[in-house]
Design a protein around this motif. Structure first.
Motif, PDB file in Angstrom:
ATOM      1  N   PRO A  13      40.159  50.501  32.965  1.00 30.86           N
ATOM      2  CA  PRO A  13      41.190  49.537  33.350  1.00 30.86           C
ATOM      3  C   PRO A  13      41.648  48.701  32.158  1.00 30.86           C
ATOM      4  CG  PRO A  13      39.034  48.672  33.894  1.00 30.86           C
ATOM      5  CD  PRO A  13      38.804  50.049  33.343  1.00 30.86           C
ATOM      6  N   GLU A  14      42.802  48.056  32.320  1.00 28.20           N
ATOM      7  CA  GLU A  14      43.271  47.111  31.307  1.00 28.20           C
ATOM      8  C   GLU A  14      42.941  45.687  31.733  1.00 28.20           C
ATOM      9  OE1 GLU A  14      47.434  48.038  31.020  1.00 28.20           O
ATOM     10  OE2 GLU A  14      47.004  49.431  29.378  1.00 28.20           O
ATOM     11  N   ILE A  15      42.907  45.495  33.041  1.00 24.82           N
ATOM     12  CA  ILE A  15      42.616  44.165  33.564  1.00 24.82           C
ATOM     13  C   ILE A  15      41.397  44.262  34.470  1.00 24.82           C
ATOM     14  CG2 ILE A  15      43.498  42.237  34.944  1.00 24.82           C
ATOM     15  CD1 ILE A  15      46.334  43.282  34.285  1.00 24.82           C
ATOM     16  N   LEU A  16      40.397  43.459  34.185  1.00 23.24           N
ATOM     17  CA  LEU A  16      39.198  43.468  35.005  1.00 23.24           C
ATOM     18  C   LEU A  16      39.091  42.123  35.714  1.00 23.24           C
ATOM     19  CD1 LEU A  16      36.637  45.082  35.750  1.00 23.24           C
ATOM     20  CD2 LEU A  16      35.483  43.948  33.857  1.00 23.24           C
ATOM     21  N   ILE A  17      39.036  42.171  37.046  1.00 24.29           N
ATOM     22  CA  ILE A  17      38.905  40.950  37.826  1.00 24.29           C
ATOM     23  C   ILE A  17      37.469  40.839  38.308  1.00 24.29           C
ATOM     24  CG2 ILE A  17      39.675  39.718  39.890  1.00 24.29           C
ATOM     25  CD1 ILE A  17      42.294  41.277  39.732  1.00 24.29           C
TER      26      ILE A  17
END
Ligand SMILES: Nc1ncnc2c1ncn2[C@@H]1O[C@H](COP(=O)(O)OP(=O)(O)OP(=O)(O)O)[C@@H](O)[C@H]1O
Ligand SMILES: [Mg+2]
Lengths: 269, 347
Positions: A169-173
């Motif tokens: 992923p590019e964004i990890l929440i």
């Protein structure tokens, strides 16, 4: 940091459950490569906000943009397609299964032989080797063959993160990744987050613990009663200002109480 | 279970490497077997078997009697083991099926009906019976997953429906198979070194091995475990848990139908009341064999050994002159104790 070209931003994002205004008119933005913390009291709307960003909840109104593109997520697979992965507060691990099986859950690699493809035989060697690579990336030692339920809280968190990294992923929440952990476990997870930022990931970190957030985040967004109260750079803000924002309009007596419970959190976990 | 992991010793530098490997996958070799649940079940079976030697040495040490008894025991557990395969898949995946005993009867009875009344060949009759099983499995699966009826209710309903059909199709009380040599494939015997080996047993062992490998090694098998372990977590990773469960219901009903075919091929006839109470014995075999009643864990090897335990109990009781009523009573007690013990061990 500037918000000229945010990797992710929202416009007047709103979520209501009946007449509960869980998230109200939030204009929120995240810059590529930063650790953005979201803080707020219980019920402030943190989880609801990120559940809209990862496709679990549909917004009541408002818009979400990824790299400037207006997006509509029907489920987490849609969000995943845009490079957004989430580590849920409850981790969502299959506890009786192995670490490797959890890292690859739903995406088990198939053996590259005719029989393997026909019967869809799982390539267990590859699964173990690759989950080991992913786990090395998070730098918490975990045996890929161990059963998840026999791991410590910090190790389980590492497994959940390793699984999230599986789709690159590019964004990890991350929703409250440190709240269920001991001091040592929390410290390890914070180190993992720091490492991932250095590898270029953008991280959205939800936390109750202001000390953790001040130690790791680049910026902090404060939510109170569903509204975004402010965004601060970690370098030029102190604990009291954050707490004041979190408390919103509430009076000072609760402020005292909050200080107490918040500072005892780390030592009792 | 996880007594060795203390919550107080969380954290990286001090992480204990209490890594008990999972009971599946290629890494499990002989040494690991003895630490596993299966070893305990095997031991339990051997103790019960050994009790025959203690209580009836006259029979135990008489080769002719004992080989006959053993051969009969294996024949009797064959349908339990065959149906137990599907039941193990189902329970690992978080559901169960109480209609298997009735499905077994319908399977055997329709097989005879297709052969005698419709004069179909054995392969065609078999295929049709299996399709009946598939249809029943789909019905069970859809009612449970899509309509949300708990499997307890849905499959008890199906139990009753299928039993009604079994009785309806046997107006004379039972149905007979014609005298076809081909039926020996299922119900015959092969004598090896003076031992009569029932073909039913080969079917049971063969199917246990094949489905055992599929459960342990295929992607579908992984999804069965994940579905029963944490359905929500499985769904979040994109696994279609409804599909997994429906397939498990289909597998179970189809194997139950097949077990009926195998049995009627041996006996030559089947009553409308055949297979009553099978569901309890089979679920007991599965749970005694180490499958977690609440899903997520279990093996077919364990189920097979559990079937042996279920099979040896009545033999032990009969040889010691206990009446049928006491047999049923004690079998029930053993089952409840075994399941209770299992739940306690897991705490
Ligand atoms: N599915 C739902 N249905 C109805 N109300 C909900 C739902 N989810 C959240 N809410 C409500 O929305 C508000 C915000 O909840 P949310 O879980 O987003 O808060 P939070 O900031 O994550 O709190 P916490 O720190 O306790 O996790 C709360 O009043 C909550 O009760
Ligand atoms: Mg929350």
């Amino acid at each position: 940091m500037s918000d000229q070209n945010p990797i992710l931003h929202t416009e007047q994002l709103t979520k209501r459950f009946g007449n509960i205004h869980a998230v109200e008119d939030v204009d929120f933005s995240v810059t590529e490569g930063e650790v953005m913390a979201i803080v707020g009291d219980n019920g402030a709307g943190k989880s609801t906000l990120i559940k809209m960003l990862c496709g679990v909840h549909e917004p009541t109104s408002g818009e979400i943009y990824v790299r400037g593109e207006n997006v509509h997520f029907d489920d987490y697979n849609d969000a995943r397609a845009y490079g957004i992965e989430t580590v849920y507060q409850e981790l969502a691990l299959a506890e009786s299964q192995s670490v490797a099986a959890n890292v690859f859950l739903g995406h088990e690699p198939i053996r590259e032989s005719p029989l393997g493809r026909l019967l869809r035989l799982v390539d267990e060697d590859r699964m173990v080797a690759e989950s080991k690579e992913n786990l090395d990336r998070v730098k918490i030692p975990v045996d890929p063959k161990a059963k998840v339920q026999n791991l410590s809280g910090g190790q389980q968190q590492a497994v959940a993160i390793a699984r999230a990294l599986q789709s690159d992923p590019e964004i990890l929440i991350m929703d409250e990744p440190t709240s269920a952990l001991s001091i040592e476990g929390a410290r390890n997870v914070l180190r993992v987050i720091d490492g991932l930022r250095n590898q270029g990931l953008t991280i959205l970190l939800i936390s109750h613990n202001i000390r953790h957030v001040l130690g790791i985040a680049d910026r902090i967004s404060v939510l109170a009663q569903g509204r975004l109260m402010g965004v601060r750079n970690t370098d030029d803000v102190d604990r009291n200002e954050i707490i004041a924002l979190m408390m919103g309009a509430q009076d000072g007596s609760e402020f005292e109480e909050f200080e107490l419970s918040e500072s005892s959190e780390g030592t009792t976990a | 279970m996880s007594d060795a992991s203390e919550p107080t010793s969380d954290g990286g530098a001090t992480e204990s490497t209490d890594v008990r490997a999972v009971n599946r996958g290629p890494s499990s070799h002989v040494g690991a077997f003895f630490r596993r649940r299966e070893a305990g079940v095997l031991f339990g079976f051997l103790v019960l078997f050994g009790l025959i030697a203690v209580t009836r040495p006259d029979i135990f040490f008489d080769w002719d009697s004992m080989s006959g008894i053993t051969s009969r025991m294996f024949r009797q557990i064959a349908p339990y083991a065959i149906i137990g395969i599907g039941m193990t898949y189902l329970i690992i995946g978080g559901e169960f099926d109480l209609s298997v005993g009735s499905m077994y009867a319908v399977g055997g009875i329709t097989f005879a009906m297709f052969l005698v009344e419709y004069r179909l060949t054995v392969p065609v009759a078999l295929l049709l019976v299996l399709l009946v099983g598939v249809a029943v499995g789909v019905a069970n699966g859809v009612i449970v997953t899509k309509a949300g009826v708990p499997s307890l209710i849905a499959t008890i309903g199906m139990l009753s429906i299928l039993r009604g059909i079994a009785y309806y199709l046997t107006p004379a009380g039972s149905r007979q198979t014609p005298d076809l040599a081909l039926l020996d494939v299922f119900g015959g015997q092969t004598t090896v070194a003076g031992l009569g080996l029932h073909h039913q047993m080969f079917w049971a062992i063969g199917l246990v091995l094949v489905f055992g490998v599929l459960l342990q090694r295929t992607r579908f098998g992984y999804h069965v475990y994940a579905t029963g372990d944490d359905q929500e977590a499985a769904e979040m990773t994109g696994i279609d848990t409804d599909r997994v469960k429906i397939i498990n219901f289909v597998l179970t009903a189809t194997l139950a139908a097949f077990a009926g075919v195998v049995s009627i091929s041996y006996f030559g006839s089947m009553f409308g009341s055949a297979g009553i109470g099978f569901e309890l014995l089979i679920i007991a075999a599965v749970v005694i064999g180490g499958t977690n009643l609440f899903g997520g864990e279990g093996t077919l090897t364990g189920m097979f050994l559990g079937s042996l335990v279920i099979g040896v109990i009545p033999i032990l009781l009969v040889l010691n002159g206990l009446s049928v009523e006491i047999q049923e009573f004690l079998t029930g007690v053993v089952i409840i104790l075994a399941v209770l013990l299992d739940i306690l061990i897991r705490r």
